[in-house]
Motif scaffolding. Structure first.
Motif, short mmCIF file in Angstrom:
data_model
loop_
_atom_site.label_atom_id
_atom_site.label_comp_id
_atom_site.label_asym_id
_atom_site.label_seq_id
_atom_site.Cartn_x
_atom_site.Cartn_y
_atom_site.Cartn_z
N LEU A 45 -11.15 10.91 -6.19
CA LEU A 45 -11.12 10.02 -5.02
C LEU A 45 -9.91 10.37 -4.16
CD1 LEU A 45 -11.81 6.67 -6.88
CD2 LEU A 45 -13.30 7.69 -5.16
N GLN A 46 -10.03 10.11 -2.86
CA GLN A 46 -8.90 10.33 -1.97
C GLN A 46 -7.80 9.31 -2.27
OE1 GLN A 46 -8.47 12.68 0.45
NE2 GLN A 46 -10.39 13.64 -0.14
N ALA A 47 -6.56 9.72 -1.98
CA ALA A 47 -5.43 8.84 -2.27
C ALA A 47 -5.59 7.48 -1.58
CB ALA A 47 -4.14 9.50 -1.84
N ALA A 55 0.84 -1.20 0.00
CA ALA A 55 0.00 0.00 0.00
C ALA A 55 0.88 1.25 0.00
CB ALA A 55 -0.92 0.00 1.21
N LEU A 56 1.91 1.22 0.83
CA LEU A 56 2.80 2.38 0.90
C LEU A 56 3.47 2.60 -0.46
CD1 LEU A 56 4.12 4.64 2.47
CD2 LEU A 56 5.84 3.03 3.26
N GLN A 57 3.93 1.50 -1.04
CA GLN A 57 4.60 1.60 -2.33
C GLN A 57 3.67 2.21 -3.39
OE1 GLN A 57 6.37 -2.17 -2.71
NE2 GLN A 57 7.38 -1.70 -4.61
N LYS A 58 2.43 1.81 -3.38
CA LYS A 58 1.48 2.34 -4.37
C LYS A 58 1.17 3.81 -4.10
CE LYS A 58 -0.82 -1.34 -6.65
NZ LYS A 58 -0.19 -2.60 -6.38
N LEU A 59 1.03 4.14 -2.82
CA LEU A 59 0.75 5.53 -2.48
C LEU A 59 1.93 6.42 -2.90
CD1 LEU A 59 -1.04 7.62 -1.09
CD2 LEU A 59 0.09 7.07 1.06
N VAL A 60 3.14 5.91 -2.64
CA VAL A 60 4.33 6.68 -2.99
C VAL A 60 4.37 6.90 -4.51
CG1 VAL A 60 6.85 6.55 -3.15
CG2 VAL A 60 5.72 6.11 -0.98
N SER A 61 4.03 5.86 -5.27
CA SER A 61 4.13 6.08 -6.72
C SER A 61 3.03 7.01 -7.21
CB SER A 61 4.16 4.75 -7.49
OG SER A 61 2.93 4.13 -7.44
N GLY A 84 -4.15 15.40 -2.07
CA GLY A 84 -4.15 14.60 -3.29
C GLY A 84 -5.41 13.83 -3.56
N THR A 85 -6.42 14.48 -4.04
CA THR A 85 -7.47 13.69 -4.64
C THR A 85 -6.98 13.42 -6.05
OG1 THR A 85 -8.48 15.79 -5.12
CG2 THR A 85 -9.41 14.54 -3.32
N SER A 86 -7.09 12.18 -6.48
CA SER A 86 -6.59 11.85 -7.81
C SER A 86 -7.52 12.44 -8.86
CB SER A 86 -6.52 10.34 -7.98
OG SER A 86 -7.81 9.83 -8.16
N SER A 87 -7.20 12.23 -10.11
CA SER A 87 -7.95 12.90 -11.18
C SER A 87 -9.44 12.59 -11.10
CB SER A 87 -7.40 12.48 -12.53
OG SER A 87 -7.42 11.06 -12.62
N ALA A 88 -9.78 11.39 -10.63
CA ALA A 88 -11.20 11.03 -10.59
C ALA A 88 -11.92 11.62 -9.39
CB ALA A 88 -11.33 9.52 -10.57
N PHE A 143 2.04 5.41 5.74
CA PHE A 143 0.87 5.49 4.86
C PHE A 143 -0.14 6.51 5.40
CE2 PHE A 143 -3.32 4.01 3.48
CZ PHE A 143 -3.12 3.83 2.12
N ASN A 144 -0.44 6.39 6.70
CA ASN A 144 -1.40 7.33 7.29
C ASN A 144 -0.90 8.76 7.23
OD1 ASN A 144 -3.06 5.23 7.91
ND2 ASN A 144 -2.29 4.97 10.00
N LEU A 145 0.40 8.90 7.50
CA LEU A 145 0.99 10.24 7.50
C LEU A 145 0.88 10.87 6.11
CD1 LEU A 145 2.62 12.31 9.08
CD2 LEU A 145 4.68 11.07 8.49
N LEU A 146 1.25 10.10 5.10
CA LEU A 146 1.22 10.65 3.74
C LEU A 146 -0.22 10.92 3.29
CD1 LEU A 146 3.95 8.54 1.90
CD2 LEU A 146 4.09 10.91 2.63
N CYS A 147 -1.14 10.03 3.68
CA CYS A 147 -2.54 10.26 3.30
C CYS A 147 -3.04 11.55 3.92
CB CYS A 147 -3.42 9.11 3.76
SG CYS A 147 -3.31 7.68 2.71
N SER A 148 -2.62 11.82 5.15
CA SER A 148 -3.14 13.01 5.82
C SER A 148 -2.54 14.29 5.24
CB SER A 148 -2.89 12.93 7.33
OG SER A 148 -1.53 13.10 7.58
#
Lengths: 554, 337
Positions: free
Chosen positions: B149-151, A146-152, B143-147, B134-139
């Motif tokens: 949706l949240q990352a 998941a982290l890898q995908k988020l990073v990319s 970054g909502t992607s082009s569609a 992962f949580n840190l980067l999401c927060s």
């Protein structure tokens, strides 16, 4: 308890509380700014806890510890930082009682287990919980993927925002700063490299300081301590972005070379190449100038240091090789890399010996000598600061292009006496650039004397004891030691006597550990020169290897 | 096979015991053995996950054992086949949550640097790091992607898509794929909106043969559930539904169906001169119009298709030109088509 001061406790408790309560962006910024000092505080706490005989005693001595650690366990920025996380978990495991003696310790055990559960699993009922649970993977693998995908995903976003950047004068993307702030805690996480690389590239293109300074600092430290691996381009972007990081990298490379002579002297060129500094220097003139400035100041402070000379020489060779590989239209003019040197010196010195036919070496060296001699004569005539400066710059160029001095010494091994004079002059100037008290003629005389003894020593069998002791005596004099060692090392490699005799002489002459170490550095630069030669002489290479092994063993 | 089924039963019993007070009899050695069994179980899962024949045999054994255990140990939760992939993790969590777990067993589960080298299977550092990173980067990522949706949803959806693709690339796994989706929905604890975003992201994965099969399977699963499609479409933003419609003709058909159904629930209130809902569907005229607006804004060919479809609907409903008689006429007027 002395280990942890009351003021520190108050400070860090307040921080732990604020980081939870403050809005996420500012809390993140503040956390990333304090990560380094938080680690040292946690280290102190851990040491304190380790000295306790029981959890009850620990709770009494450090009443703040439960609340403090608990709050940190909920802070993703602290937990994501590998070093803080390890310390935190060690503190928790310290507080765990294998045999709880009372209700407090039992309660503490339960609390620690819950905390650990919180760290490794997702909150029930959340989408994270539902998707991880049925992902058909171990949680470790799921989270890593998941982290890898988020990073990319984020890397793509950063790269997309780079498009058209050079046209806009300022970076308007506040998100880039936020991302770099988050990444400050994550630099040692292997999945992060692509995003870190993209952020550094973005900063290069946008040309304004849009990255968090803590992030830059953490990336630089992690690179130096080899806890982060980035693509070459990203590293060079970091150096272009931050001169401090470049200096840090150059200094730490120098330190690593000097502290580990055993492995480094065996493959100095490989080490220098792997440092990426020569490649970056060929592409970016200012990197070349900064690195040289640093090595130059080190050299003038310890001018006897053969290791630094060998490093500078090999660095220059790698730099020139990289330049040769560049497309002609990408090459910056050589003049800009050597702004302080007389232009006439550049062509003869920066030409590699391998580009000059062997028969022409002597003429080429005589040419170099006459150019350098005219510089020194100007100094002697003028005695002003400018002339002195010119001599220094010419000498430093000779150090950078030390392969020509090595070539001169190689020729000396088999040279006829009538050809020796310019070669001995170069060797003397290389080791004694200043002419304080007009000693140059005296130094040249010493060089000639050493050369005569060495010829007899290596040409006559068995080696005459008279010359042996004369060489040893010259080697022990602080005035001529390096010069004589330089000559001696080249005789061991290039004279035609059998290996057994050479090893015998080496054993007798090089007895002190410090002298052996210096000889190794000279052999290291000889090896690098031979590695870049067009013709490979296997006999010389194997002899060089034997000598290096012999010097390393004893 | 018989031996495998027996092992599986043993492991389920082991997981059940780890949740009871009988775990107090365990010592370090027992715990280590238990983790070895759990690891074996994870291997079973990864070996047979996509093999319909073996998997159904294992699933049957699982459901038998679950039933038997529920009778003797009612507090224990049943184990699904998909969960076998995380057996060690489950065991670890059971032991941590169980107050009866011996205090001497717990320390070996901590990532203590001194023991980590020998018992690296308990090393949770990389899991904790990746999870919080992962949580840190999401927060931080706005970054909502082009569609739109949240990352986080995009990433979880991609992983879900990968899983379904790998299952559905072999025949006979359709039913199991739907069971997985059911389980995820069940574990979302009555708050399925975030899961719908994840599913939308899974539907958005790039076009190839396998992902078409996956998309068809997911849509069939949504159709099967009473009001499932309507609920998903309501939960997803108009933008995402438009993107999905552009990408997948099957989704477009379903979406049209949902929109028509919503339209049929509106009735014109002559006194108020408004379209008002007649049923529980909380869809208003404005919301419905907005959804068509997003479809029309998606560029060709979706724009043209939407226009044509609306005109057909209007014609079929009597082709009225005045307001208040036919909802399609009013939507067309509202959208200034």
């Amino acid at each position: 308890m002395e280990a942890v001061s009351e003021t520190d406790v108050q400070f860090w408790m307040a921080k732990a509380v604020n980081w939870v309560e403050a809005t996420s962006c500012s809390a993140l910024l503040d956390t990333s700014r304090h990560l380094g000092s938080l680690r040292s505080f946690l280290q102190q706490v851990l040491q304190g806890l380790q000295q306790m005989s029981s959890t009850s005693e620990a709770m009494k001595t450090f009443p703040f510890v439960g609340q403090f650690l608990g709050r940190l366990c909920w802070n993703p920025c602290v937990i994501a930082d590998e070093r803080s996380q390890r310390l935190l978990l060690q503190c928790l495991s310290c507080l765990y009682s294998a045999e709880p003696m009372n209700a407090v310790e039992q309660k503490a055990n339960m609390w620690i287990k819950n905390m650990f559960c919180h760290l490794i699993s997702e909150e029930e009922g959340s989408v994270a919980h539902a998707t991880v649970k049925h992902a058909g993977l171990t949680p470790k693998r799921y989270h890593s993927e998941a982290l890898q995908k988020l990073v990319s995903l984020m890397t793509e976003e950063v790269i997309k925002s780079c498009d058209g950047l050079p046209n806009t004068s300022r970076c308007s993307n506040g998100n880039i700063h936020a991302m770099s702030t988050a990444c400050a805690a994550l630099v040692t996480c292997p999945q992060m490299s692509p995003l870190i690389g993209a952020l550094l590239k973005h900063s290069m293109l946008c040309g304004s300081s849009c990255l968090n300074q803590e992030f830059i600092k953490e990336v630089s430290e992690a690179l130096i301590s080899k806890m982060l691996v980035l693509e070459d381009e990203a590293v060079v972007n970091l150096w272009c972005y931050s001169p401090t990081c470049l200096e840090g990298a150059a200094v730490s490379f120098l330190e690593s070379v000097l502290s580990d002579h055993e492995t480094v002297t065996q493959s100095l060129d490989k080490h220098v190449h792997d440092s990426l500094l020569p490649q970056a220097s060929a592409d970016h003139c200012h990197i070349f100038l900064t690195v040289n400035e640093i090595y130059r100041s080190v050299l003038t402070e310890i001018d006897e240091n053969l290791a630094v000379r060998a490093l500078i020489q090999v660095f220059t060779v790698c730099f020139l090789q990289r330049r040769t590989g560049q497309k002609p239209q990408d090459r910056l003019p050589l003049r800009s890399f050597f702004p302080h040197v007389m232009p006439s010196l550049l062509t003869p010195l920066l030409t590699a010996p391998s580009e000059v036919p062997r028969e022409a070496w002597l003429d080429h060296l005589s040419w170099i000598r006459s150019l350098l001699q005219s510089v020194t004569e100007n100094e002697e005539a003028g005695e002003d600061v400018r002339a002195y400066q010119a001599v220094f710059e010419a000498w430093f160029l000779l150090v950078q292009c030390g392969y020509w001095v090595d070539t001169a010494v190689e020729l000396l091994v088999l040279a006829a006496p009538e050809n020796a004079e310019p070669l001995l002059w170069l060797l003397t100037f290389f080791h004694h650039p200043t002419n304080r008290g007009h000693q140059r003629s005296q130094q040249t005389a010493v060089a000639r004397e050493a050369w005569t003894h060495l010829r007899m020593l290596f040409l006559t069998r068995p080696p005459p004891p008279r010359h042996l002791s004369a060489v040893k005596e010259l080697l022990s004099s602080s005035l001529s030691a390096n010069l004589v060692l330089h000559l001696f090392s080249n005789f061991t490699v290039f004279s035609h006597g059998p290996v057994s005799i050479i090893t015998e002489i080496t054993d007798k002459v090089l007895t002190e550990a410090a002298v052996k170490r210096r000889a190794l550095w000279i052999l290291a630069s000889i090896r690098c020169r031979l590695n870049s030669a067009t013709m490979r002489d296997d006999r010389v290479h194997s002899r060089l290897r034997t000598l290096q092994d012999a010097l390393l063993q004893t | 096979m018989e031996a495998v089924l027996r092992h599986l039963t043993n492991i389920l019993e082991l997981l059940a015991v780890s949740q009871t007070d009988r775990v107090s009899e365990w010592d370090r050695h027992t715990a280590l053995r238990a983790f070895q069994w759990a690891e074996y179980c994870e291997q079973l899962h990864s070996r047979f996950q996509s093999n319909p024949a073996v998997r159904s045999a294992l699933e049957a054994a699982l459901s038998d054992t679950n039933r038997r255990l529920r009778e003797t140990l009612p507090s224990c939760s049943p184990v699904m086949f998909s969960e076998l992939a995380q057996c060690q993790h489950m065991l670890l969590v059971h032991l941590l949550r169980n107050p009866s777990a011996p205090n001497s067993v717990i320390p070996m589960l901590f990532p203590d640097p001194k023991t980590a080298a020998q018992e690296s299977q308990f090393d949770q550092n990389s899991l904790i790091t990746c999870k919080s990173a992962f949580n840190l980067l999401c927060s931080t990522s706005d970054g909502t992607s082009s569609a739109g949706l949240q990352a986080e949803a995009v990433v979880r959806g991609t992983l879900l898509g990968d899983l379904l693709n790998s299952l559905l690339s072999r025949s006979g796994n359709d039913e199991y794929a739907r069971t997985l989706l059911d389980s995820m929905l069940h574990d979302s604890a009555g708050k399925p909106e975030s899961l719908y975003d994840v599913i939308a992201a899974a539907l958005l994965s790039p076009d190839d043969e396998t992902s078409c099969v996956t998309r068809r399977c997911v849509l069939a699963w949504l159709r099967e559930r009473e009001g499932g499609l309507s609920e998903v479409c309501r939960s997803l933003s108009p933008g995402i539904c438009a993107v999905l419609s552009r990408q997948s003709p099957e989704f477009k058909q379903e979406y049209w169906g949902v929109l028509k159904q919503w339209a049929s629930c509106l009735e014109f209130d002559v006194l108020e001169s408004l379209w008002v809902p007649t049923s529980d569907e909380p869809v208003t005229f404005m919301k419905l119009t907005d959804r068509f607006k997003d479809l029309l804004n998606s560029g060709p060919p979706l724009k043209e298709e939407t226009e044509a479809e609306l005109k057909t609907l209007k014609r079929e409903a009597g082709d009225f030109h005045v307001k208040g008689l036919c909802i399609w006429t009013d939507i067309i007027i509202q959208l200034k088509l």
